[in-house]
Design an enzyme around this catalytic site. Sequence first.
Site, PDB file in Angstrom:
ATOM      1  N   ASP A 114     -10.656   3.344   4.221  1.00 53.40           N
ATOM      2  CA  ASP A 114     -10.958   1.914   4.142  1.00 53.40           C
ATOM      3  C   ASP A 114     -12.468   1.664   4.036  1.00 53.40           C
ATOM      4  O   ASP A 114     -12.906   0.567   3.684  1.00 53.40           O
ATOM      5  CB  ASP A 114     -10.467   1.208   5.418  1.00 53.40           C
ATOM      6  N   GLN A 125      -4.267  -1.278   9.692  1.00 58.47           N
ATOM      7  CA  GLN A 125      -4.274  -2.614   9.091  1.00 58.47           C
ATOM      8  C   GLN A 125      -4.881  -3.632  10.066  1.00 58.47           C
ATOM      9  O   GLN A 125      -4.520  -3.671  11.241  1.00 58.47           O
ATOM     10  CB  GLN A 125      -2.831  -3.015   8.709  1.00 58.47           C
ATOM     11  N   LYS A 138       0.844  -1.205   0.000  1.00 54.64           N
ATOM     12  CA  LYS A 138       0.000   0.000   0.000  1.00 54.64           C
ATOM     13  C   LYS A 138       0.876   1.251   0.000  1.00 54.64           C
ATOM     14  O   LYS A 138       0.611   2.211  -0.733  1.00 54.64           O
ATOM     15  CB  LYS A 138      -0.938  -0.010   1.219  1.00 54.64           C
TER      16      LYS A 138
END
Length: 299
Positions: free
Chosen positions: A121, A98, A54
């Site tokens: 997200d 994460q 990412k």
Amino acid sequence: MTARTINGLAVSKRLRGDYALKIKELEKQWGKRPGLAVILVGDDAASAVYVRNKERACESVGINSFHHALPSSITNAELLGLIVELNANPDVHGILVQLPLPPQIDVRAVLATISAEKDVDGFHLYNVGGLITGSTVFSPCTPFGVMKLLESENISVEGQNVVVVGASNIVGKPMALMLMQQEATVAVCHARTRDLAQFTILADILIVAAGVPNLILPQMVKRGAVVIDVGINRLPDGRIVGDVDFTGVVEKASFITPVPGGVGPMTVTMLLHNTIQAFERAQTLRQAPLAFSAFTTQN
Ligand code: GUN
């Protein structure tokens, strides 16, 4: 029939090229670039790889990434404290924590603390709720990537029978809602579904996100179906495979995504998309704070 393979790497590359140009323009306009804060807790090897991917993708298009590596012993309060700081930091337009997180951490509290305006997200309850009404600000990256892949092949879901295998909060459930928003007829199957094949065989479009290698065999797929494999499984010999028996199903489907090189790169690409969108929203809000509510919808 041999299916056409949908090349997620190529679609991603094209989109990332567009994003890099867009960021150059935004930098000219606003004198700054989008920034994404990435929080990695603990030393899970797979999470570390995902996070590195990412961050590299951010750099490749000109998004600043701010890496926060925290020990697995971190307390809930410390992690929430960092998120509160990042919420207030004007150089940070997106925040990604994460998952999974260590057991002492309250995941719901973490996701609720991330500002809905920086929730790239798409996991904050505001954005999750918006999926029901079609007014989410940030769509979750993996299902969003699947929709973009279908769009890239001009595959419309309207009126189609779509079967989603896997009912996770990150993929299966939001996937179903996004498909319903586009007027697909959706069935969601999961680990407790009896006789999975009786559902999958009806699918015009089959989307599989179960995390089980070779779960979908050719006899479970309707001839001519579109098959999207979201699974990423590492076999004992080190090979990465999806949830679909690619070699068998490719002879029966009309379109199929490979693993790797299908949905995986699109997930990261949609994170870049959402971060750019968060940046643009932030600049517009700064310029005309009264014209926008924090929860103005836009997609
Ligand atoms: N873990 C597995 N997938 C994801 C994702 O899309 N976002 C985050 N933050 N964590 C994940």
